[in-house]
Design an enzyme around this catalytic site. Structure first.
Site, PDB file in Angstrom:
ATOM      1  N   LYS A  49     -11.341  -4.214   7.589  1.00 35.71           N
ATOM      2  CA  LYS A  49     -10.378  -3.977   6.523  1.00 35.71           C
ATOM      3  C   LYS A  49     -10.731  -3.018   5.169  1.00 35.71           C
ATOM      4  CE  LYS A  49      -7.767  -8.187   7.332  1.00 35.71           C
ATOM      5  NZ  LYS A  49      -7.255  -9.408   6.693  1.00 35.71           N
ATOM      6  N   PRO A  92      -1.872  -5.653   5.193  1.00 38.62           N
ATOM      7  CA  PRO A  92      -2.522  -4.734   6.120  1.00 38.62           C
ATOM      8  C   PRO A  92      -3.686  -5.161   6.683  1.00 38.62           C
ATOM      9  CG  PRO A  92      -1.961  -3.727   3.966  1.00 38.62           C
ATOM     10  CD  PRO A  92      -1.814  -5.125   4.095  1.00 38.62           C
ATOM     11  N   GLU A  93      -3.820  -4.888   8.043  1.00 35.84           N
ATOM     12  CA  GLU A  93      -5.173  -5.561   8.793  1.00 35.84           C
ATOM     13  C   GLU A  93      -5.980  -4.397   9.494  1.00 35.84           C
ATOM     14  OE1 GLU A  93      -3.843  -8.873  11.387  1.00 35.84           O
ATOM     15  OE2 GLU A  93      -2.463  -9.520   9.861  1.00 35.84           O
TER      16      GLU A  93
END
Length: 402
Positions: free
Chosen positions: A54, A2-3
């Protein structure tokens, strides 16, 4: 992994699902998680979420007590998703396998907001804050993000290739592997060129563009002055490309979900057929088109895209999984015992096979003997048949000699 867009979409998901939902009791952690306990327990509280790069921050806000007329202190829990983190809001009897932190609603039946992390690289920090070492958010703090890059170009971090600098969260908070590939591809910049050279050109062109004023004739023949707006340079794309993913909706980059096709169609470079890939100096795969650049690793060779079938990791920590695993262990023990018994019986089989071979040898030996005796009889009969002729020739020779 995930970014930035995925974490922002996760915060939007939490705010959407938890609006008007009252949570209660303690925050529960799974037995296998190594992250810290969340020392928070309240009779009634609300949950809201926010994202920055993030990181995602959940704010647990206690509601005022009717009896005492006061509220407990709120708590911020900051999450970092690692390789596979996400949030799920489900019924209690539909709790996901990998739910490592759980918030229970005050309903009957209860619903649960879970932090789900199959690979367990994610983490959370109770009473946490945004990490001070991370730079401004590329999506929602664009002005500060650009200023920090301009003021730190002399830093040693910018001696590296541009593709590796883009993963440095100190300056590019929210960019990950697929975003850097898409940004560099759309900028038409080779991945392994010096970062400082690229960014100096970007900032110099930005200043020149800002100062460019032109006279434009309108349809009525009058003139008006216009300042040319900023073009889509590399830093600008670091801001706009992630927002494109956010506008797609859903969860963003999530190959495990069924509606992944929209995001896959949006990709232009990352894992796209016909693109090249090479591992950077940190071992991360870089996707690109054309020349890699002068700073590419010498030992690495660019390879064309090959689709790989992904295996799902089994990280089920529910009671059903424990029972199933115990059965597997017991069955494996039985298999080990069976193998031992088989190994103990094998010498007898070897002896039996050895005796059988010996018996076959004994049986064959007499056959050879009979054959040889038959040959001897034939030879002796031939000799006996030729015997009288020899005697006659001997008599003739004797007579001649006399």
């Amino acid at each position: 992994m995930p970014e930035g867009p995925e974490l922002h979409l996760a915060s939007l998901y939490v705010n959407k699902m938890c609006t008007g939902v009252v949570f209660t009791g303690p925050v529960r952690k799974s037995e296998v998680s190594k992250s810290p306990d969340v020392p928070f327990a309240c009779e009634a509280y609300l949950i809201t979420a926010a994202s920055r790069g993030k990181e995602v921050k959940l704010t647990l806000t206690p509601m005022k007590s009717v009896k005492e007329g006061r509220a407990d202190r709120p708590m911020d829990v900051v999450f970092r998703f690692g390789m596979s983190g996400c949030f799920r809001f489900t019924a209690e009897d539909e709790l996901p396998k990998h739910a490592h932190l759980r918030f229970y609603s005050r309903e009957t039946p209860s619903r649960v907001l879970s932090f789900v992390d199959a690979r367990r690289f994610g983490s959370w920090q109770p009473n946490g804050t945004w990490q001070p070492d991370r730079g401004p958010c590329i999506m929602f703090e664009y002005g500060s993000f650009r200023e920090k890059i301009a003021s730190h170009l002399s830093d040693r971090a910018f001696d590296k290739p541009i593709c590796e600098v883009l993963l440095n969260q100190k300056f590019f908070n929210g960019i990950g592997n697929y975003l850097r590939a898409e940004i560099l591809f759309r900028s038409n910049i080779p991945p392994f060129v010096p970062a400082r050279t690229v960014l100096e050109d970007v900032l110099e062109n930005k200043k020149a563009v800002q100062n460019e004023i032109t006279d434009i004739k309108t349809s009525g023949g009058t003139k008006r002055k216009q300042v040319t707006e900023e073009t889509g340079d590399l830093l600008r794309l670091c801001h706009t490309v992630p927002l494109e993913v956010v506008n797609l909706g859903g969860k963003g980059y999530d190959p495990q979900k069924s509606d992944y096709s929209d995001f896959k169609a949006w990709l232009q470079c990352y894992y796209v057929d016909g693109m090249k890939s090479i591992r950077d100096h940190n071992g991360r795969t870089m996707w690109f088109k054309g020349d890699a650049g002068p700073l590419a690793p010498k030992d690495s060779k660019a390879q064309k895209t090959k689709k790989r079938a992904k295996k799902e990791d089994d990280h089920d920590y529910t009671e059903k999984k424990k029972v199933a695993s115990s059965r597997c262990v017991s069955s494996s023990k039985k298999n080990v015992v069976k193998r031992k018994t088989v190994t103990t019986k094998t010498p007898k089989k070897e002896k039996a096979s050895g005796s059988a071979e010996a018996g076959s040898r004994k049986v064959n030996a007499p056959q050879l003997g009979k054959g040889s005796t038959a040959r001897r009889k034939k030879n002796s009969s031939a000799e006996s048949a030729g015997g009288p002729q020899r005697r006659r020739s001997e008599r003739v020779t004797r007579q001649n000699s006399k």
